[in-house]
Design a protein around this motif. Structure first.
Motif, PDB file in Angstrom:
ATOM      1  N   SER A   1     -10.565  -8.499  -8.271  1.00  0.00           N
ATOM      2  CA  SER A   1     -11.459  -7.351  -8.343  1.00  0.00           C
ATOM      3  C   SER A   1     -11.438  -6.577  -7.030  1.00  0.00           C
ATOM      4  N   ALA A   2     -11.593  -5.251  -7.123  1.00  0.00           N
ATOM      5  CA  ALA A   2     -11.619  -4.412  -5.925  1.00  0.00           C
ATOM      6  C   ALA A   2     -12.883  -4.620  -5.102  1.00  0.00           C
ATOM      7  N   ASN A   3     -13.848  -5.351  -5.607  1.00  0.00           N
ATOM      8  CA  ASN A   3     -15.120  -5.524  -4.911  1.00  0.00           C
ATOM      9  C   ASN A   3     -15.143  -6.714  -3.962  1.00  0.00           C
ATOM     10  N   VAL A   4     -14.009  -7.405  -3.826  1.00  0.00           N
ATOM     11  CA  VAL A   4     -13.990  -8.588  -2.972  1.00  0.00           C
ATOM     12  C   VAL A   4     -12.865  -8.467  -1.954  1.00  0.00           C
ATOM     13  N   VAL A   5     -13.158  -8.940  -0.728  1.00  0.00           N
ATOM     14  CA  VAL A   5     -12.166  -8.997   0.349  1.00  0.00           C
ATOM     15  C   VAL A   5     -11.810 -10.458   0.563  1.00  0.00           C
ATOM     16  N   LEU A   6     -10.523 -10.792   0.445  1.00  0.00           N
ATOM     17  CA  LEU A   6     -10.080 -12.179   0.540  1.00  0.00           C
ATOM     18  C   LEU A   6      -9.495 -12.516   1.902  1.00  0.00           C
ATOM     19  N   GLU A   7      -9.247 -11.505   2.715  1.00  0.00           N
ATOM     20  CA  GLU A   7      -8.599 -11.706   4.009  1.00  0.00           C
ATOM     21  C   GLU A   7      -9.601 -11.503   5.129  1.00  0.00           C
ATOM     22  N   LYS A   8      -9.571 -12.373   6.124  1.00  0.00           N
ATOM     23  CA  LYS A   8     -10.495 -12.211   7.237  1.00  0.00           C
ATOM     24  C   LYS A   8      -9.970 -11.145   8.197  1.00  0.00           C
ATOM     25  N   GLY A   9     -10.873 -10.609   9.007  1.00  0.00           N
ATOM     26  CA  GLY A   9     -10.474  -9.670  10.036  1.00  0.00           C
ATOM     27  C   GLY A   9     -10.786  -8.228   9.685  1.00  0.00           C
ATOM     28  N   VAL A  10     -10.776  -7.390  10.732  1.00  0.00           N
ATOM     29  CA  VAL A  10     -11.135  -5.987  10.574  1.00  0.00           C
ATOM     30  C   VAL A  10     -10.124  -5.245   9.718  1.00  0.00           C
ATOM     31  N   VAL A  11      -8.851  -5.666   9.739  1.00  0.00           N
ATOM     32  CA  VAL A  11      -7.854  -4.966   8.920  1.00  0.00           C
ATOM     33  C   VAL A  11      -8.137  -5.184   7.444  1.00  0.00           C
ATOM     34  N   GLY A  12      -8.412  -6.426   7.052  1.00  0.00           N
ATOM     35  CA  GLY A  12      -8.694  -6.712   5.653  1.00  0.00           C
ATOM     36  C   GLY A  12      -9.914  -5.986   5.121  1.00  0.00           C
ATOM     37  N   ARG A  13     -10.856  -5.643   6.017  1.00  0.00           N
ATOM     38  CA  ARG A  13     -12.077  -4.958   5.606  1.00  0.00           C
ATOM     39  C   ARG A  13     -11.975  -3.443   5.779  1.00  0.00           C
ATOM     40  N   SER A  14     -10.844  -2.954   6.239  1.00  0.00           N
ATOM     41  CA  SER A  14     -10.720  -1.537   6.575  1.00  0.00           C
ATOM     42  C   SER A  14     -10.825  -0.642   5.355  1.00  0.00           C
ATOM     43  N   LYS A  15     -11.332   0.572   5.584  1.00  0.00           N
ATOM     44  CA  LYS A  15     -11.436   1.592   4.542  1.00  0.00           C
ATOM     45  C   LYS A  15     -10.696   2.843   5.010  1.00  0.00           C
ATOM     46  N   PRO A  16     -10.105   3.599   4.095  1.00  0.00           N
ATOM     47  CA  PRO A  16      -9.398   4.834   4.476  1.00  0.00           C
ATOM     48  C   PRO A  16     -10.362   5.903   4.963  1.00  0.00           C
ATOM     49  N   LEU A  17      -9.863   6.798   5.826  1.00  0.00           N
ATOM     50  CA  LEU A  17     -10.705   7.781   6.488  1.00  0.00           C
ATOM     51  C   LEU A  17     -10.624   9.181   5.899  1.00  0.00           C
ATOM     52  N   LEU A  18      -9.606   9.465   5.132  1.00  0.00           N
ATOM     53  CA  LEU A  18      -9.433  10.827   4.610  1.00  0.00           C
ATOM     54  C   LEU A  18      -9.609  10.878   3.099  1.00  0.00           C
ATOM     55  N   GLY A  19     -10.439  10.011   2.567  1.00  0.00           N
ATOM     56  CA  GLY A  19     -10.679  10.030   1.127  1.00  0.00           C
ATOM     57  C   GLY A  19      -9.411   9.768   0.344  1.00  0.00           C
ATOM     58  N   ASN A  20      -9.070  10.678  -0.543  1.00  0.00           N
ATOM     59  CA  ASN A  20      -7.901  10.510  -1.404  1.00  0.00           C
ATOM     60  C   ASN A  20      -6.626  11.109  -0.824  1.00  0.00           C
ATOM     61  N   GLU A  21      -6.668  11.600   0.417  1.00  0.00           N
ATOM     62  CA  GLU A  21      -5.474  12.168   1.028  1.00  0.00           C
ATOM     63  C   GLU A  21      -4.420  11.083   1.206  1.00  0.00           C
ATOM     64  N   ARG A  22      -3.243  11.302   0.625  1.00  0.00           N
ATOM     65  CA  ARG A  22      -2.142  10.351   0.733  1.00  0.00           C
ATOM     66  C   ARG A  22      -1.386  10.574   2.034  1.00  0.00           C
ATOM     67  N   MET A  23      -1.087   9.496   2.751  1.00  0.00           N
ATOM     68  CA  MET A  23      -0.387   9.621   4.019  1.00  0.00           C
ATOM     69  C   MET A  23       0.328   8.323   4.351  1.00  0.00           C
ATOM     70  N   ARG A  24       1.533   8.451   4.864  1.00  0.00           N
ATOM     71  CA  ARG A  24       2.272   7.334   5.424  1.00  0.00           C
ATOM     72  C   ARG A  24       2.520   7.627   6.906  1.00  0.00           C
ATOM     73  N   ASP A  25       2.857   6.588   7.669  1.00  0.00           N
ATOM     74  CA  ASP A  25       3.263   6.740   9.072  1.00  0.00           C
ATOM     75  C   ASP A  25       2.267   7.576   9.883  1.00  0.00           C
ATOM     76  N   PRO A  26       0.967   7.315   9.819  1.00  0.00           N
ATOM     77  CA  PRO A  26       0.006   8.191  10.497  1.00  0.00           C
ATOM     78  C   PRO A  26       0.108   8.085  12.014  1.00  0.00           C
ATOM     79  N   SER A  27      -0.092   9.217  12.676  1.00  0.00           N
ATOM     80  CA  SER A  27      -0.051   9.306  14.128  1.00  0.00           C
ATOM     81  C   SER A  27      -1.319   9.995  14.607  1.00  0.00           C
ATOM     82  N   VAL A  28      -1.947   9.423  15.621  1.00  0.00           N
ATOM     83  CA  VAL A  28      -3.155  10.008  16.212  1.00  0.00           C
ATOM     84  C   VAL A  28      -2.978  10.038  17.731  1.00  0.00           C
ATOM     85  N   THR A  29      -3.395  11.120  18.350  1.00  0.00           N
ATOM     86  CA  THR A  29      -3.414  11.219  19.805  1.00  0.00           C
ATOM     87  C   THR A  29      -4.715  11.890  20.232  1.00  0.00           C
ATOM     88  N   MET A  30      -5.155  11.596  21.464  1.00  0.00           N
ATOM     89  CA  MET A  30      -6.282  12.320  22.020  1.00  0.00           C
ATOM     90  C   MET A  30      -5.746  13.497  22.813  1.00  0.00           C
TER      91      MET A  30
END
Length: 601
Positions: A311-340
């Protein structure tokens, strides 16, 4: 463009359906059709049912109640019961001799316990009461582990054990009626290790055909089909992950379908139906699991192709990555790059869904002041308006559509730059002609600056700027940033390995150079994880230390420093067990005094 997307989606869907079970292998692992995990916005880490150390958890639904047992630390067989799968009562110890992976069954009004002895061999116990005194009925085998009983609808009872051995039992259940036979997958004729050219081109991984798993088998019937589940320890995430796979058949004697990954970190499981919902047991038997050696349950659902997954309502992996949520809603993206940027804002680009395809595509940008709320800035570069002659005139060697891959935004030398590559294997650098993040951008040369993909710009403390690309190529840029000031070199570890086969990034922390890169870990690309690897060096040209996994599912990511000196990394989900697929995610990082890089909890 919308028509193109629709056509691609429909064709891919029908191709998948015609390939039979295992059809998800015809999708890139980052596509939703291949997902094994898909964490929802309100998903929570899996929680134990009660506080007890237990593995190989088994649940028997019987007479309106549920009975649970498993392998305890001292080996005795303990029993718990519940009226609703939520409130559990300890019923006591029902067998006090060492037992491994016990199961309790109700067959024709009699209760049976089947278990393995610690040194191997399968024992069968019986009792007229579920929490009564059990006595030994038979030794079914002299060898074997992880046993279970399966009562078919025709009254036949089978013993299954180990990695999928199956044998019918005599009417009194005391002996095997036939020699055990191994259940093995039987791939469809269309499931071959060849090129699958639509909608993505990549070399297929051969399916596993000699087993469903290597331990902890469980046999059941769901609807009209037989299901065999089995566990296998693999190398996903660079860890010994104990995952569950399954195969199906219309007849108990086969043929059996391809195997399919179903429960990451699941170890030995038992699957049962309650109130119209399918459940699987979970005990967390590996270092990446959200819980460790505790009894738990998770709901199983089916995807659009009829494949089982958590089920999509359960997280089976420990750690912040396993609990992560996307930031741009439904925007599809691969290879993201961020800089300040120089103005204190963060800027993001990436391989944006079908927006990268020539000639309609280009590079889109987003802006944020806090890495949480992102404002779209639209296209800052397009093929139609800004593309150079070589991009327009060079054709793909296989005749594929030309695509723009992996743009990286960087703020160096007081200006904004974007490295980009084409799927013909060429990398270019774009410069903002206004000094503003929105551009416009112009290519620094009339030809590609490098052969290879995934370019990344790094500015050192002495203001020297380097381009890193491919699987560890590096060259220092000249003072005007119009080309290289030196011949390219190859960055390697002390073991002469690349850090990652693509998606390299370079940072400097506490006087050390840390190079990251993407690598697949696990037995198969389609069952493994796309992880961020890293290695450390005193010298920018290396040699670098042995590579390690830094961010599970991190893959092609950009590591960057934010406000107040905090390190972060982008993630996007490029494998079947990532928390989401093809979307922008950001996780905070720690870099310790001994230069260990890992997600910050």
């Amino acid at each position: 463009m919308n028509l193109l997307k629709t056509a691609l989606g429909l064709i891919g869907y029908f191709v998948a359906l015609t390939n039979g079970f295992g059809q998800q292998r015809n999708y890139h692992p980052s596509m939703d059709e291949a997902a094994v995990t898909n964490v929802s916005a309100d998903a929570q880490p899996i929680k134990p049912l009660f506080d007890a150390e237990l593995t190989d958890v088994y649940v028997l639904p019987y007479a309106g109640a549920y009975y649970l047992t498993g392998t305890s630390p001292k080996g005795e067989i303990h029993l718990w019961s519940s009226p609703d799968l939520k409130h559990w009562t300890k019923r006591g110890i029902i067998w006090n001799k060492p037992a491994v992976a016990p199961q309790i069954h109700a067959i024709n009004g009699v209760f049976y316990i089947v278990y393995a002895k610690p040194a191997g061999g399968i024992e069968l116990l019986s009792s007229p009461k579920i929490d009564g005194t059990f006595s030994q009925l038979s030794t079914l085998t002299a060898e074997g582990s992880d046993p279970g009983l399966f009562a078919d609808t025709d009254g036949s009872v089978y013993l299954y054990y180990g990695d999928g051995w199956l044998a019918p039992l005599s009417p009194d259940l005391k002996t095997l009626r036939q020699e055990p036979k191994k259940i093995t997958p039987a791939p469809t004729k269309k499931d071959k290790n060849d090129e699958f050219n639509f909608p993505f081109t990549f070399k297929r991984d051969p399916p596993v055909t000699d087993r469903v798993g290597k331990h902890g088998s469980f046999l059941t019937k769901i609807g009209t089909k037989y299901y065999l589940f089995a566990g296998e320890v693999t190398g996903r995430m660079g860890l010994p992950t104990d995952d569950v796979y399954y195969a199906t058949a219309d007849r108990i004697d086969g043929p059996w379908s391809d195997r399919n990954l179903v429960i990451p970190h699941g170890s030995q499981t038992a699957v049962f139906e309650a109130n119209g919902q399918l459940y699987a047991t979970f005990s967390g038997n590996d270092p990446g699991a959200a819980i460790q050696h505790k009894p738990a349950l998770l709901e199983l659902v089916t995807n659009e192709l009829g494949l089982l997954l958590p089920s999509a309502n359960v997280v089976l992996e420990k750690g912040v990555v396993g609990r992560s949520k996307p930031l741009l809603g439904n925007e599809r993206m691969r290879d993201p790059s961020v800089t300040m940027g120089g103005d204190g804002n963060y800027y993001a680009v990436g391989t944006k869904d079908f927006g990268w395809v020539y000639p309609e595509g280009g590079i889109e940008m987003w802006r944020s002041s806090d890495l949480t709320r992102w404002e779209p800035m639209g296209f800052v570069w397009t093929f139609a308006k800004d593309g150079s002659a070589w991009m327009k005139n060079t054709e793909h060697k296989r005749g594929d559509r030309k695509m723009l891959w992996a743009p990286e935004v960087a703020y160096v030398k007081g200006n904004y730059w974007i490295t980009m590559c084409m799927n013909m294997g060429k990398t270019s650098i774009l410069r903002s002609t206004t000094g503003k993040p929105e551009g416009p951008y112009q290519e620094i040369a009339t030809a590609p600056i490098a052969d290879g993909i995934d370019g990344f710009l790094f500015e050192d403390a002495d203001k020297s700027v380097y381009l890193i690309w491919g699987d560890g190529n590096i060259a220092r840029m000249n003072e005007t940033m119009s080309g290289f000031a030196e011949p390219p070199r190859k960055l390697k570890t002390v073991n002469n390995e690349h850090v990652g086969y693509e998606g390299n990034c370079l940072i400097k922390a506490n006087g050390k150079y840390i190079m990251t890169g993407a690598e697949w870990n696990g037995p198969l690309r389609t069952e493994g994880t796309y992880d961020l690897m890293y290695a450390v060096s005193d010298n920018i040209y290396g040699p670098y230390s042995n590579r390690k996994v830094g961010i599970p599912h991190g893959g092609h990511s950009t590591v960057f420093r934010g406000k107040n000196g905090q390190w972060y990394s982008t993630i996007f989900g490029n494998d079947r067990t990532a928390p989401f697929r093809r979307r922008l995610g950001i996780v905070p990082l720690t870099i310790s005094n001994d230069f260990t890089l890992k997600p910050q909890e």
